[in-house]
Enzyme design. Structure first.
Site, short mmCIF file in Angstrom:
data_model
loop_
_atom_site.label_atom_id
_atom_site.label_comp_id
_atom_site.label_asym_id
_atom_site.label_seq_id
_atom_site.Cartn_x
_atom_site.Cartn_y
_atom_site.Cartn_z
N GLU A 294 0.83 -1.21 0.00
CA GLU A 294 0.00 0.00 0.00
C GLU A 294 0.87 1.27 0.00
OE1 GLU A 294 -2.20 -0.42 3.64
OE2 GLU A 294 -3.34 -2.16 2.95
N PRO A 295 1.75 1.42 -0.96
CA PRO A 295 2.61 2.62 -0.93
C PRO A 295 1.84 3.88 -1.34
CG PRO A 295 3.02 1.35 -2.93
CD PRO A 295 1.99 0.59 -2.14
N ARG B 257 2.52 20.09 5.98
CA ARG B 257 3.51 19.20 6.61
C ARG B 257 4.53 19.93 7.49
NH1 ARG B 257 6.67 15.80 4.87
NH2 ARG B 257 6.02 14.12 6.23
N CYS C 11 -2.83 33.37 9.84
CA CYS C 11 -2.67 34.03 11.14
C CYS C 11 -2.23 33.06 12.24
CB CYS C 11 -3.97 34.72 11.52
SG CYS C 11 -4.48 35.83 10.20
N GLU C 12 -1.13 32.38 12.01
CA GLU C 12 -0.53 31.52 13.02
C GLU C 12 0.98 31.57 12.83
OE1 GLU C 12 -1.97 27.68 13.92
OE2 GLU C 12 -4.00 28.10 13.20
N TYR D 254 0.62 13.85 0.53
CA TYR D 254 0.15 14.54 1.74
C TYR D 254 0.31 16.05 1.60
CZ TYR D 254 0.51 9.70 3.13
OH TYR D 254 0.37 8.33 3.15
#
Ligand code: LLP
Length: 416
Positions: A283-284, A322, A352-353, A381
């Site tokens: 399952e790559p 990520r 705004c972080e 991802y």
């Protein structure tokens, strides 16, 4: 042969960044940033590395079930389906996406600890290859739903092999106290139980111990445990699903294991335990997608008032999370090299972080408004973990085809 980043990234004579010798500056003229850019060539080579690895290791009966969670762009999945890939899904949405993208139902496996009744029903109706069961209660639900549908549900049990892997703790999944899978004694009990179930057919054992694995020691330990478990308990299996997890090279100074070595190592273990090797499912996700994708983001403003200057770009953690979520390191390439001396900068987004960043304290040329940076290895991802946080638009996705033509493969979802 798996492609090497140096083979497809370069700078033109006038020092502009190119992918497959195509100037990204020219792509930006036609498409607004931020955007994801994928390379069909790299995607195909990454997938083929698994096929060739299987051939070299002499594993004949296999299914390379691409993990859709890494990237769910239907055009990319269509390409993988055309190369022969199966699919590893974890939701009803991914089931629909896999089928709509041309992945054969009998090459789809369904993982996940929290499948809903609706998702189980859809999977049984679609006649997928296997539902990988992760709890006793899930098994009862599957039996009940299959009975109502008057169908037989093919199932496997996901074994938690109880190994510790070296990766970010959020993406390690094969240790005893993780929520995933069943421990060995539970699997034994459930195999005995399922034999008396009228609407479930036991077909295999699966596992997945974690993601971004760069050291194969734990992987091989887990494969060995799984083989031992199957043979010592005389369990008859049609297939063994070894999950995904093979890491990719995110840093230039980092070396990820070769697909060939991974598969050869697995084959050596299988040979010790089986006279006839069952079908091998993999399952790559990351290893197929990560290096095929780039995230391109333009400079909006530069702030020099702090010790390390901030370069503020138009892409943010909602587009590519990520670094913010896992403190992940991704190589960053400036869109232009000459005339811009290198210095330490903070490359940050508009959100705004304070955690909205692509790189902190990284030595890069400091570029001005209208120039761009490319965050590399963002194919896996990346878009799939994005959001509209701060009610921002979702970026578009572009595919660079093998003939070097650029095609839009997902529209921006605009909030504004
Ligand atoms: N199979 C199962 C059951 C999984 O849970 C996963 C990933 C895969 C296969 C694919 O693993 P891969 O080959 O891509 O390592 N968002 C994180 C990664 C989460 C992985 C979750 N499960 C990241 O950005 O690093």
């Amino acid at each position: 042969m798996e492609p090497n980043q140096q083979d497809y990234l370069s700078y033109s004579d006038d020092q502009h960044l190119q992918v497959h010798n195509i100037n990204i500056k020219d792509i930006i003229k036609s498409f607004p940033t931020p955007f994801y850019l994928y390379s069909e060539k790299i995607l195909e080579e990454n997938y083929n590395a698994f096929v060739q690895g299987m051939q070299k290791a002499n594993i004949q009966n296999y299914n390379i079930a691409y993990a859709l969670k890494a990237n769910n762009n239907s055009d990319l999945i269509k390409k993988l389906a055309s190369y022969g890939a199966g699919g590893d899904i974890v939701s009803g949405g991914e089931l629909k996406c896999a089928l709509n993208s041309g992945i054969a139902a009998d090459k789809i496996v369904f993982s996940g600890v929290g499948k809903t009744d609706r998702e189980i029903k859809a999977a049984i109706e679609a006649k997928i290859y296997s539902i990988n069961v992760e709890s006793e209660q899930e098994l009862y639900h599957i039996q009940q739903i299959a009975k109502e549908l008057d169908k037989i549900a093919p199932i496997s049990f996901r074994l938690n092999p109880e190994v510790n892997v070296e990766t970010h703790s959020y993406i390690s999944t094969g240790a005893y106290n993780h929520k995933f899978g069943l421990i060995d004694s539970e699997v034994i009990t459930l195999i005995q139980k399922v034999n008396s179930f009228t609407h479930c057919e036991f077909k295999g054992i699966s596992m997945h111990i974690g993601s971004q694995l760069l050291d194969l020691t734990a992987t091989f330990e887990a494969v060995e445990k799984l083989c031992q478990f199957i043979t010592q308990n005389n369990i008859e299996v049609e297939f063994i699903d070894l999950g995904g997890g093979l890491g990719t090279t995110y840093r230039q100074d980092q070396i990820a294991p070769k697909v060939d070595d991974y598969l050869e190592g697995i084959k050596n273990i299988l040979d010790q335990y089986f006279k006839r090797i069952p079908k091998i499912v993999l399952e790559p996700g990351r290893r197929i997608m990560a290096s095929a994708g780039f995230f391109i983001t333009s400079v909006l403003y530069t702030k020099y008032s702090r010790e390390i200057p901030f370069v503020i770009v138009d892409g943010g953690m909602n587009d590519f999370v990520r670094p913010a979520l896992y403190s992940a390191y991704h190589e960053i390439y400036p869109g232009i090299k000459n005339g811009h001396p290198e210095q330490k900068i903070n490359l940050v987004g508009p959100i705004c972080e304070t955690g909205d960043f692509f790189a902190f304290d990284r030595t890069l040329p400091i570029l001005g408004s209208g120039d761009f940076y490319m965050v590399s290895d963002t194919g896996a991802y990346g878009y799939s973990m994005g959001s509209t946080y701060n009610l921002r638009d979702r970026p578009i996705e572009l595919l660079m085809e093998k003939n070097n033509k650029i095609r839009k493969i997902r529209e921006s979802q605009t909030a504004f």
